[in-house]
Each structure stands twice: as structure tokens, then as C-alpha cells.
Design a protein around this motif. Sequence first.
Motif, PDB file in Angstrom:
ATOM      1  N   GLU A   3      42.953  48.877  36.545  1.00 40.62           N
ATOM      2  CA  GLU A   3      43.440  47.708  37.286  1.00 40.62           C
ATOM      3  C   GLU A   3      44.877  47.372  36.908  1.00 40.62           C
ATOM      4  O   GLU A   3      45.222  47.306  35.725  1.00 40.62           O
ATOM      5  CB  GLU A   3      42.533  46.502  36.995  1.00 40.62           C
ATOM      6  CG  GLU A   3      43.026  45.214  37.661  1.00 40.62           C
ATOM      7  CD  GLU A   3      42.055  44.052  37.538  1.00 40.62           C
ATOM      8  OE1 GLU A   3      40.903  44.267  37.085  1.00 40.62           O
ATOM      9  OE2 GLU A   3      42.455  42.929  37.884  1.00 40.62           O
TER      10      GLU A   3
ATOM     11  N   ASP B  26      44.469  44.785  42.139  1.00 43.85           N
ATOM     12  CA  ASP B  26      44.277  43.336  42.125  1.00 43.85           C
ATOM     13  C   ASP B  26      45.442  42.705  42.873  1.00 43.85           C
ATOM     14  O   ASP B  26      46.582  42.687  42.388  1.00 43.85           O
ATOM     15  CB  ASP B  26      44.189  42.807  40.687  1.00 43.85           C
ATOM     16  CG  ASP B  26      43.803  41.328  40.663  1.00 43.85           C
ATOM     17  OD1 ASP B  26      44.368  40.555  41.475  1.00 43.85           O
ATOM     18  OD2 ASP B  26      42.942  40.936  39.854  1.00 43.85           O
TER      19      ASP B  26
ATOM     20  N   ASN C  41      47.062  39.757  41.276  1.00 43.35           N
ATOM     21  CA  ASN C  41      47.953  40.175  40.186  1.00 43.35           C
ATOM     22  C   ASN C  41      49.300  40.641  40.737  1.00 43.35           C
ATOM     23  O   ASN C  41      50.343  40.385  40.124  1.00 43.35           O
ATOM     24  CB  ASN C  41      47.312  41.295  39.357  1.00 43.35           C
ATOM     25  CG  ASN C  41      46.187  40.780  38.473  1.00 43.35           C
ATOM     26  OD1 ASN C  41      45.912  39.584  38.431  1.00 43.35           O
ATOM     27  ND2 ASN C  41      45.512  41.681  37.778  1.00 43.35           N
TER      28      ASN C  41
ATOM     29  N   HIS D 198      40.671  43.482  43.955  1.00 38.67           N
ATOM     30  CA  HIS D 198      40.331  42.171  43.392  1.00 38.67           C
ATOM     31  C   HIS D 198      41.166  41.092  44.067  1.00 38.67           C
ATOM     32  O   HIS D 198      42.362  41.288  44.298  1.00 38.67           O
ATOM     33  CB  HIS D 198      40.653  42.116  41.890  1.00 38.67           C
ATOM     34  CG  HIS D 198      39.540  42.593  41.005  1.00 38.67           C
ATOM     35  ND1 HIS D 198      39.629  42.577  39.626  1.00 38.67           N
ATOM     36  CD2 HIS D 198      38.298  43.069  41.296  1.00 38.67           C
ATOM     37  CE1 HIS D 198      38.501  43.044  39.119  1.00 38.67           C
ATOM     38  NE2 HIS D 198      37.680  43.354  40.096  1.00 38.67           N
TER      39      HIS D 198
ATOM     40  N   HIS E 267      42.028  32.578  37.591  1.00 36.72           N
ATOM     41  CA  HIS E 267      40.725  32.750  38.266  1.00 36.72           C
ATOM     42  C   HIS E 267      39.953  31.437  38.306  1.00 36.72           C
ATOM     43  O   HIS E 267      38.743  31.428  38.118  1.00 36.72           O
ATOM     44  CB  HIS E 267      39.864  33.808  37.565  1.00 36.72           C
ATOM     45  CG  HIS E 267      40.487  35.169  37.556  1.00 36.72           C
ATOM     46  ND1 HIS E 267      39.948  36.235  36.897  1.00 36.72           N
ATOM     47  CD2 HIS E 267      41.621  35.641  38.124  1.00 36.72           C
ATOM     48  CE1 HIS E 267      40.705  37.304  37.058  1.00 36.72           C
ATOM     49  NE2 HIS E 267      41.738  36.959  37.797  1.00 36.72           N
TER      50      HIS E 267
ATOM     51  N   GLU F  55      37.116  37.027  42.347  1.00 39.23           N
ATOM     52  CA  GLU F  55      36.987  36.673  40.926  1.00 39.23           C
ATOM     53  C   GLU F  55      37.181  35.167  40.792  1.00 39.23           C
ATOM     54  O   GLU F  55      38.222  34.636  41.171  1.00 39.23           O
ATOM     55  CB  GLU F  55      38.087  37.356  40.102  1.00 39.23           C
ATOM     56  CG  GLU F  55      38.092  38.863  40.145  1.00 39.23           C
ATOM     57  CD  GLU F  55      39.100  39.450  39.159  1.00 39.23           C
ATOM     58  OE1 GLU F  55      40.304  39.424  39.471  1.00 39.23           O
ATOM     59  OE2 GLU F  55      38.676  39.891  38.081  1.00 39.23           O
TER      60      GLU F  55
HETATM   61 FE   FE2 Z   1      41.228  41.418  38.503  1.00 38.81          FE
END
Ligand code: FE2
Lengths: 298, 256
Positions: A148, A181, A184, A212, A232, A259
Motif C-alpha cells: 500500500e 489508497d 493517501n 482503499h 480514518h 476504512e
Molecule cells: Fe489504507
Amino acid sequence: MAASVSFGTNPVPPRGGAGLKPEHYRTILDSAPDVGWFEVHAENYMGEGGPPHAYLTAIRERYPVSLHGVGLSIGGAGPLDKAHLSRLRVLADRYEPGLFSEHLAWSSHDSVYLNDLLPLPYTDATLSRVCDHIDEVHDAMARPMLLENPSTYVAYAETTMSEIEFLRAVVRRTGCGLLLDVNNVFVQAINHGFDPFDYLDAFPAEHVREIHLGGHAEDEDAGGAPLLIDDHGREVAGPVWTLYAEALKKTGPVPTLIEWDNDVPAWEGLFAEAKRADAAIAACRTSQPGPAGASPRP
Amino acid sequence: MGTAMDNEAAFARALLDAEAAVPAGIEGREGGGAERRFAVYRNNVHANLVDVLAGRFPVSAKLVGDAFFRAMARIYVAKTPPDSAVLLRYGGGFADFVAGFPPAAPVPYLADVARLEWAWHGAYHAADAEPLPQEALAALVPRAERLALTLHPSLRLVRSNYPLVTIWERAARDGGDEPVRLPAGGEDALVLRPALEVEVRRLPEGGAVFIQALQDGARLPEAAASASAAALAFDLAASLAGLMRSGAVVGTSGSA
Ligand SMILES: [Fe+2]
């Protein structure tokens, strides 16, 4: 309760999934929601028995499950913790997850576990180390792992290559897949001042097996520049959904996890976000006929 | 610049020590300062671990209030960071730390409450086992002389000089900040998870000694003798029936 069951192959489908939270165990079993799959943090199931295993077993009988490690410290300077690796293997053998992932980060130093996903410099030396660690994970787990992309707040002066170059090299050398992600990506872009769409364009989308989505909090750094905190702890932000739709155009339909690990809402709140991911995947299928959109990736 | 291990050590040290400077080579945006940014990590590490402890010791937190508990937990985290990525194991030393934490002295039973909560947590995650059915008790009586009992893997004992179970029950029920008149004398707690629910019971006099002896592998007569020596009022039949009824016995041995 202790009996071992075989779940058989049960691939994680290209649909919205939800992070499994103990608060929701009962509701999920009682209401059997039409959600594509669940993801668990491996470390939460490293106790010997009790409700976590009993509920995960019951949920695994009904849904595909993905195993997400948060404590392996793949980006660490020292060797991987062999005992932790074998705990992961035991869990994977027990629950037969459709996907297994870990982070491009470190979290332990010298047997102290710092309980956060910490950044590493991107250099030839760290690249070799991360690749060695992933080779070791592949050997120990006997299944492919997904790596990730991180969210970070600081940079390293010694870094010599971009995160994308680093990830591409890891994939090339180890054969691992990627977990993209999207939150992210957005957090990184704001925190380090680049265009998230450029990052997505350069991302090796053909290796993405899972996405994600999560919420972030807004703060500022000392210079007054916006600083996003990957907490999150809330709904996925609007711009992250936009970025996600863009990502799907490149990856095609892939399993997409919501998430939500802090200030966890009632099940309905999490379920609504997973349904929103389902809708985005459906929209991507209809707008993109052809190989990428027509069928799930293997 | 040192080795990768040295750099990582410096980063880790600066995370755990609030007074430490940002490690060399760590930058903010466009090579700028990173004080505030590094502080995000420092705060994450502490706040997340304090949250773990607050979730694991909720009754202790109620008894002293959230602010006091978090300040105390933060000191514990800095002194005793986790040594495993399996955070389920974190907090085993917390009760002892509380016992030696001077500002907590006005709540003298706090450490015992923390011990009870750690036992609860251990029972929750312990291995599973099927309790022997109660009917099996009658069948055991004729060979009780030679019998040792296998107790449930979730079973834990917490002995206290304070009325621990009463304190725990009241705090769990009312919020715990009400000044209450406590009964005199100590209470011993039996913590057990025969199926999915963790149960906390008050043990009768001698009960803890009896169960401890059984856990250590003593046969019934020896365990009963230890319990009687510790408490004149010890009642073997009642204690044995209580153990069976609670689902604490999962097997027997030594019947030959
Ligand atoms: Fe994640």
C-alpha cells in the motif's frame, strides 16, 4: 468454536467492502447486508480465541475477507520479525483471505512497536531492503502480497527517487501487487504540494488489485500550509471520491475498501460509504466498455 | 549521516521523547522546517497507545476521570512502549505501574481494578474450550479423592484487599465517580469466559486459594486442604458446585 473449517477459495469481488469492526459484528450477522466483502486488521486477530475469532469465522462463512497487516514494518531498517510473519501465516491459513496486504512504512524499531505507519526515505538502499523484505513475506506467506502507498507528513533529505519510481521498482523486482489508497494519494499531494491527478497518472495502475478509501482531518503546518491527517475518522472527502472515479478509469473495477477506524459510526454509516463505492464501480463499468471495464481482474 | 539503523533509532527516540528535536534529515514541504509535521507522528504514537489503554481499562478510567487517566497512561506509554505489533498484549504492566504512581494514591484500589480489567481482557482473548456439563459433577464424586480438574483456559483470579468486585460492579453501572460507602474487607474475583461472554464473580472465602491450587495441578483433597487452611469457613461442596456451575471445569485427570 475451535473447530477448523475450510472456507475454500472465495475471491474478493470488485465491489465496495468495509473494514470489519467489533461494534458491527452482531448487526452484520443479524442483518446480512449486501456488502461485497470485509477487511480485517490481522493484528486484531492474533489472540488465541474468544469473540474476535468466533465472529470472524461466522462472517468469513458468509463473505469474502481480505487480510490487512499493520505491524510487519516492511520499510524498517532491521530484519522482519519472524514470529510475526508466522502469526500472519497462521491467520492466512485459517481464514483463507482473498487478498493480503501490508504497508510501505515502518512501525517497529529494535523491538519497540511504535503503533504508527512511519515514512522511509526512497533510496537505492531502502529499495533493496524493502524488496528483500517482500521476498521474505512471499516465501513465508506462500501467497502474493499487495503493497500500500503511504500517507506521510514529513520528507527525507536523503530521498533520491519519487514514490512512484520506488513503487514501480518494488513491483518489478518482487512481483508484488499494489494496494492504491486514494485518500493517501490526496493526503500526500496536499501535504507535499503536488497534483494528485499527476500522481495517479504515473501510478502503475495495471498492478492495482485493491483500492482503499478513508477519511482525513484538516490541519495546518507551521508555515500555514494545509496539512491533512490520515485519521480514518470520518466519511471519505468529496475530492477523494473525485480522485477515486479517476483512478477507476485507469484500474478498471477493483475491490474498494472503506476504512473507518476511529469514531466508528453505526453500521449504516459505513455501509452507505461502501454502497457509494459500489455505485462508482458500476458507473465505471458502464462508461468504460472493453477489457478493463467488462470483467473483474483475475 | 549514520547508518539506516542509527537514523531509524533517532526517529524512534524523537517520537517517544516530547523534548527531543526533529531528527536530522527530516524536512517539511520543499525542504522547510518539520517541527509541526513531526509532531503529528509524535502525537499519533502517544494518542493511539493511550486510546488502546483507555479501551482496555475503561472502569479504571471512570474511577479517576478521563483527563487523569489519559495523563497517567501517557506516562506509562513513554516508559513502557509496546514490545510487539500484537497490541492485544499491550498493558500487562499497567496495573503495577498504577500501584507505584504516587498521584493515584488517593484511590488505593485503582491498581486492583486495573488488574481485574487486565484479567478480563485476557479472558476475552484466551483459547476456547468446552466446559464439562454440570451433570458430570455427580459422576466425579466417587473418585474425588484422586481427581485433578482441568480448568478453563480463560480462567483468571484476582485477589484484593479491597471490595474489588463491588467497586467494579458499581463503577461499571453508575459511572463510578459517586462517593459510595464500601463494604469492609477484601474480595477475590473469578474471571471466566465459558463461551462468548466474560463473567466476573465474587469468590467465597477460601475460593481463590482452592482454585489457585487446582490451577497449579493439585488434586481435589489437597486443594481443599489448602483452602481450609487459608479460610476456616471454606466449603468444598459449595465451591466445587460453583466452579462446575460457572463452566470453569473443562476436564479431569488422575482418575486411575
Ligand atoms: Fe489504507
